[in-house]
Design a protein around this motif. Sequence first.
Motif, PDB file in Angstrom:
ATOM      1  N   PRO A 298       0.788  -1.237   0.000  1.00 61.13           N
ATOM      2  CA  PRO A 298       0.000   0.000   0.000  1.00 61.13           C
ATOM      3  C   PRO A 298       0.825   1.296   0.000  1.00 61.13           C
ATOM      4  O   PRO A 298       0.379   2.303  -0.548  1.00 61.13           O
ATOM      5  N   ILE A 299       2.013   1.283   0.607  1.00 59.18           N
ATOM      6  CA  ILE A 299       2.777   2.546   0.618  1.00 59.18           C
ATOM      7  C   ILE A 299       3.181   2.931  -0.800  1.00 59.18           C
ATOM      8  O   ILE A 299       3.211   4.112  -1.148  1.00 59.18           O
ATOM      9  N   THR A 300       3.458   1.934  -1.626  1.00 56.93           N
ATOM     10  CA  THR A 300       3.761   2.219  -3.036  1.00 56.93           C
ATOM     11  C   THR A 300       2.508   2.734  -3.744  1.00 56.93           C
ATOM     12  O   THR A 300       2.582   3.663  -4.554  1.00 56.93           O
ATOM     13  N   GLU A 301       1.367   2.161  -3.414  1.00 61.17           N
ATOM     14  CA  GLU A 301       0.101   2.642  -3.994  1.00 61.17           C
ATOM     15  C   GLU A 301      -0.128   4.101  -3.645  1.00 61.17           C
ATOM     16  O   GLU A 301      -0.529   4.905  -4.498  1.00 61.17           O
ATOM     17  N   GLU A 302       0.133   4.452  -2.393  1.00 59.05           N
ATOM     18  CA  GLU A 302      -0.145   5.818  -1.943  1.00 59.05           C
ATOM     19  C   GLU A 302       0.753   6.852  -2.611  1.00 59.05           C
ATOM     20  O   GLU A 302       0.330   7.974  -2.836  1.00 59.05           O
ATOM     21  N   VAL A 303       1.995   6.484  -2.931  1.00 55.60           N
ATOM     22  CA  VAL A 303       2.893   7.481  -3.527  1.00 55.60           C
ATOM     23  C   VAL A 303       2.903   7.448  -5.055  1.00 55.60           C
ATOM     24  O   VAL A 303       3.394   8.387  -5.682  1.00 55.60           O
ATOM     25  N   THR A 304       2.396   6.377  -5.661  1.00 54.27           N
ATOM     26  CA  THR A 304       2.384   6.318  -7.131  1.00 54.27           C
ATOM     27  C   THR A 304       0.976   6.483  -7.714  1.00 54.27           C
ATOM     28  O   THR A 304       0.831   6.770  -8.895  1.00 54.27           O
ATOM     29  N   GLY A 305      -0.053   6.256  -6.894  1.00 55.04           N
ATOM     30  CA  GLY A 305      -1.427   6.361  -7.377  1.00 55.04           C
ATOM     31  C   GLY A 305      -1.961   5.100  -8.031  1.00 55.04           C
ATOM     32  O   GLY A 305      -3.115   5.052  -8.433  1.00 55.04           O
ATOM     33  N   PHE A 306      -1.117   4.070  -8.134  1.00 56.07           N
ATOM     34  CA  PHE A 306      -1.579   2.806  -8.713  1.00 56.07           C
ATOM     35  C   PHE A 306      -2.288   1.947  -7.681  1.00 56.07           C
ATOM     36  O   PHE A 306      -1.889   1.917  -6.524  1.00 56.07           O
ATOM     37  N   ASP A 307      -3.302   1.200  -8.141  1.00 50.85           N
ATOM     38  CA  ASP A 307      -3.870   0.095  -7.372  1.00 50.85           C
ATOM     39  C   ASP A 307      -3.077  -1.135  -7.822  1.00 50.85           C
ATOM     40  O   ASP A 307      -3.267  -1.637  -8.929  1.00 50.85           O
ATOM     41  N   LEU A 308      -2.162  -1.597  -6.997  1.00 51.03           N
ATOM     42  CA  LEU A 308      -1.261  -2.677  -7.440  1.00 51.03           C
ATOM     43  C   LEU A 308      -1.989  -3.997  -7.661  1.00 51.03           C
ATOM     44  O   LEU A 308      -1.594  -4.792  -8.520  1.00 51.03           O
ATOM     45  N   VAL A 309      -3.048  -4.237  -6.906  1.00 48.14           N
ATOM     46  CA  VAL A 309      -3.820  -5.475  -7.105  1.00 48.14           C
ATOM     47  C   VAL A 309      -4.542  -5.417  -8.449  1.00 48.14           C
ATOM     48  O   VAL A 309      -4.591  -6.403  -9.190  1.00 48.14           O
ATOM     49  N   LYS A 310      -5.057  -4.240  -8.790  1.00 52.49           N
ATOM     50  CA  LYS A 310      -5.694  -4.053 -10.102  1.00 52.49           C
ATOM     51  C   LYS A 310      -4.675  -4.291 -11.225  1.00 52.49           C
ATOM     52  O   LYS A 310      -4.978  -4.962 -12.216  1.00 52.49           O
ATOM     53  N   GLU A 311      -3.466  -3.779 -11.052  1.00 56.09           N
ATOM     54  CA  GLU A 311      -2.434  -3.974 -12.078  1.00 56.09           C
ATOM     55  C   GLU A 311      -2.023  -5.438 -12.175  1.00 56.09           C
ATOM     56  O   GLU A 311      -1.734  -5.931 -13.265  1.00 56.09           O
ATOM     57  N   GLN A 312      -2.023  -6.134 -11.037  1.00 51.93           N
ATOM     58  CA  GLN A 312      -1.749  -7.585 -11.061  1.00 51.93           C
ATOM     59  C   GLN A 312      -2.804  -8.313 -11.884  1.00 51.93           C
ATOM     60  O   GLN A 312      -2.479  -9.167 -12.715  1.00 51.93           O
ATOM     61  N   ILE A 313      -4.068  -7.997 -11.609  1.00 49.40           N
ATOM     62  CA  ILE A 313      -5.173  -8.676 -12.295  1.00 49.40           C
ATOM     63  C   ILE A 313      -5.129  -8.352 -13.792  1.00 49.40           C
ATOM     64  O   ILE A 313      -5.271  -9.239 -14.634  1.00 49.40           O
ATOM     65  N   LYS A 314      -4.887  -7.084 -14.122  1.00 52.73           N
ATOM     66  CA  LYS A 314      -4.802  -6.685 -15.541  1.00 52.73           C
ATOM     67  C   LYS A 314      -3.648  -7.390 -16.240  1.00 52.73           C
ATOM     68  O   LYS A 314      -3.795  -7.892 -17.350  1.00 52.73           O
ATOM     69  N   THR A 315      -2.499  -7.434 -15.585  1.00 51.69           N
ATOM     70  CA  THR A 315      -1.335  -8.103 -16.187  1.00 51.69           C
ATOM     71  C   THR A 315      -1.648  -9.574 -16.452  1.00 51.69           C
ATOM     72  O   THR A 315      -1.344 -10.099 -17.526  1.00 51.69           O
ATOM     73  N   ALA A 316      -2.297 -10.225 -15.458  1.00 52.37           N
ATOM     74  CA  ALA A 316      -2.643 -11.648 -15.607  1.00 52.37           C
ATOM     75  C   ALA A 316      -3.614 -11.851 -16.763  1.00 52.37           C
ATOM     76  O   ALA A 316      -3.629 -12.908 -17.403  1.00 52.37           O
ATOM     77  N   ALA A 317      -4.433 -10.824 -17.041  1.00 52.71           N
ATOM     78  CA  ALA A 317      -5.411 -10.904 -18.131  1.00 52.71           C
ATOM     79  C   ALA A 317      -4.800 -10.447 -19.456  1.00 52.71           C
ATOM     80  O   ALA A 317      -5.512 -10.345 -20.458  1.00 52.71           O
ATOM     81  N   GLY A 318      -3.511 -10.148 -19.459  1.00 50.92           N
ATOM     82  CA  GLY A 318      -2.825  -9.777 -20.700  1.00 50.92           C
ATOM     83  C   GLY A 318      -2.815  -8.295 -21.012  1.00 50.92           C
ATOM     84  O   GLY A 318      -2.544  -7.888 -22.139  1.00 50.92           O
ATOM     85  N   ILE A 319      -3.126  -7.459 -19.991  1.00 49.97           N
ATOM     86  CA  ILE A 319      -3.097  -5.996 -20.182  1.00 49.97           C
ATOM     87  C   ILE A 319      -2.030  -5.430 -19.252  1.00 49.97           C
ATOM     88  O   ILE A 319      -2.330  -4.981 -18.136  1.00 49.97           O
ATOM     89  N   PRO A 320      -0.754  -5.466 -19.664  1.00 49.72           N
ATOM     90  CA  PRO A 320       0.300  -5.033 -18.733  1.00 49.72           C
ATOM     91  C   PRO A 320       0.292  -3.533 -18.462  1.00 49.72           C
ATOM     92  O   PRO A 320      -0.203  -2.741 -19.264  1.00 49.72           O
ATOM     93  N   ILE A 321       0.820  -3.181 -17.329  1.00 50.03           N
ATOM     94  CA  ILE A 321       1.026  -1.801 -16.881  1.00 50.03           C
ATOM     95  C   ILE A 321       1.901  -1.104 -17.927  1.00 50.03           C
ATOM     96  O   ILE A 321       2.719  -1.740 -18.574  1.00 50.03           O
ATOM     97  N   SER A 322       1.711   0.206 -18.099  1.00 53.95           N
ATOM     98  CA  SER A 322       2.483   0.936 -19.122  1.00 53.95           C
ATOM     99  C   SER A 322       3.981   0.836 -18.847  1.00 53.95           C
ATOM    100  O   SER A 322       4.392   0.658 -17.711  1.00 53.95           O
ATOM    101  N   GLY A 323       4.767   0.962 -19.896  1.00 53.05           N
ATOM    102  CA  GLY A 323       6.189   0.679 -19.782  1.00 53.05           C
ATOM    103  C   GLY A 323       7.045   1.625 -18.970  1.00 53.05           C
ATOM    104  O   GLY A 323       8.202   1.340 -18.701  1.00 53.05           O
ATOM    105  N   ARG A 324       6.488   2.766 -18.518  1.00 53.99           N
ATOM    106  CA  ARG A 324       7.412   3.690 -17.849  1.00 53.99           C
ATOM    107  C   ARG A 324       7.529   3.430 -16.346  1.00 53.99           C
ATOM    108  O   ARG A 324       6.735   2.709 -15.764  1.00 53.99           O
ATOM    109  N   ASN A 325       8.553   3.999 -15.752  1.00 55.66           N
ATOM    110  CA  ASN A 325       8.800   3.809 -14.331  1.00 55.66           C
ATOM    111  C   ASN A 325       8.137   4.943 -13.540  1.00 55.66           C
ATOM    112  O   ASN A 325       7.872   6.013 -14.083  1.00 55.66           O
ATOM    113  N   TYR A 326       7.921   4.718 -12.251  1.00 57.65           N
ATOM    114  CA  TYR A 326       7.222   5.700 -11.434  1.00 57.65           C
ATOM    115  C   TYR A 326       8.052   6.058 -10.212  1.00 57.65           C
ATOM    116  O   TYR A 326       8.588   5.194  -9.535  1.00 57.65           O
ATOM    117  N   TYR A 327       8.135   7.340  -9.959  1.00 52.38           N
ATOM    118  CA  TYR A 327       8.934   7.846  -8.853  1.00 52.38           C
ATOM    119  C   TYR A 327       8.032   8.493  -7.826  1.00 52.38           C
ATOM    120  O   TYR A 327       7.068   9.168  -8.193  1.00 52.38           O
TER     121      TYR A 327
END
Length: 451
Positions: A298-327
């Motif tokens: 969650p601390i990464t979620e709070e500073v990046t704005g991503f829902d990491l569980v949502k990104e996990q589910i999307k990646t598993a469904a073949g929709i990967p997170i965008s290619g850039r890095n987040y600071y």
Amino acid sequence: MFKKILIANRGEIALRIIRTCREMGIKTVAVYSVADKESLHVRFADEAVCIGAASSADSYLNIPRIIAAAEITNADAIHPGYGFLSENAEFSAICEEYGIKFIGASADAINAMGDKATAKDYMKKAGVPVVPGSQGLLSSLDEGIKVAEEIGYPVIIKATAGGGGRGMRIINNKETFKKAWDDARRESKAAFGNDAMYLEKFVVEPRHVEIQVFGDGKGGACHLSERDCTIQRRHQKLVEETPSPVLTTELRDEMGQAALAATAFINYEGAGTIEFLVDKFGKFYFMEMNTRIQVEHPITEEVTGFDLVKEQIKTAAGIPISGRNYYPKKYAMECRINAEDPAKDFRPSPGKITQLHVPGGHGVRVDTHVYAGYVIPPFYDSMIAKLIVTGQSREEVIVRMKRALDEFVIEGVKTTIPFHRKLMDDEQFNKGIFTTKFLETFDFSDLPKSI
Ligand code: MV4
């Protein structure tokens, strides 16, 4: 997208996954043990299946029953959360065989990263800095002593089947080598059925800094910067924060690039964490890769704005997170609230929560499955809540954390709240200067009483 996900877990992480599924319009199936009949994950899921007796072996670790529950409810994916079967290669493979998408790492990735000497070898090949030491496994005690003489004491021997601090021994001189070797091998054999060991130079008083990564399974990867997890007691994390007080922008970039190289090299799919040791000179070394969503995500979620569980589910469904890095643009910190008595060696304190007040307000998030009247069963881990605080600076976060800890009322069981309240007033902690040894000299005997 998946229509129905079975959550093979319990507690706060089961709820955490259900919440994201709800927002994504995905139906959920909870599985639960007899001891968790009254748990919120059972009530908040669309369906629930009792899979066995209280002990983990009979329920949350029982692969046939979980697969059966997925089949009868027609779930098309399984999210394993953390712990339990989340890093079980056999479970990942069986899900695959049954045509159920495992929202986690492939069996190959779990096997490769689960064997620590193999993982280190992959990282070396990927160009990730590793701690100098033996080339792969040690074939004998004599070889261990020889390598130790070459690289110089202190050294650390680690069980290749270990991880998270299990099956390791620090060795300061040749005289104590044999005993440490025998003890470590006996311990690893008993714990993992494998006593293969490797050796490294011991990095004195390091920090634990880990990078959150996502891979697309085809060599594509991005990172979401670091979490500093240096505040641990007996290999149990108690506080995590991001950004790390010790990383410069340059070091963050370097470690991020190393983590990406690691992720890409093994064609990793989904969420992963690359753990590093950072020494006092700002040199960093690969330690382990965790092939799961972590408690402290969650601390990464709070500073990046991503829902990491949502990104996990999307990646598993073949929709990967965008290619850039987040600071990180903000600061976040998590305190683990465990039903343990910090004044009594963190002895577990299960039982009924008689009174509960959960903090709130600006910048405060609490991930928990407990409620007033809930009975904490003695069978599972003792974490009952995560208090996650976000702010514009580390100072602001610490002030806000103190305020939130003061608001938190949990009666009926002992918790780690008094420890966190004392820690937030600690001078070294406030300066951000500490190492993994910090809690070894911490005085747990005079903890603040709640107000
Ligand atoms: C080390 C180390 C120093 N030097 N390896 C602990 C858990 C496991 N992941 C590896 N661990 C360590 N490996 C070398 N070469 C110190 C530790 C260590 C540690 C690491 C992170 C956080 C807390 C720790 C507490 C004790 C030892």
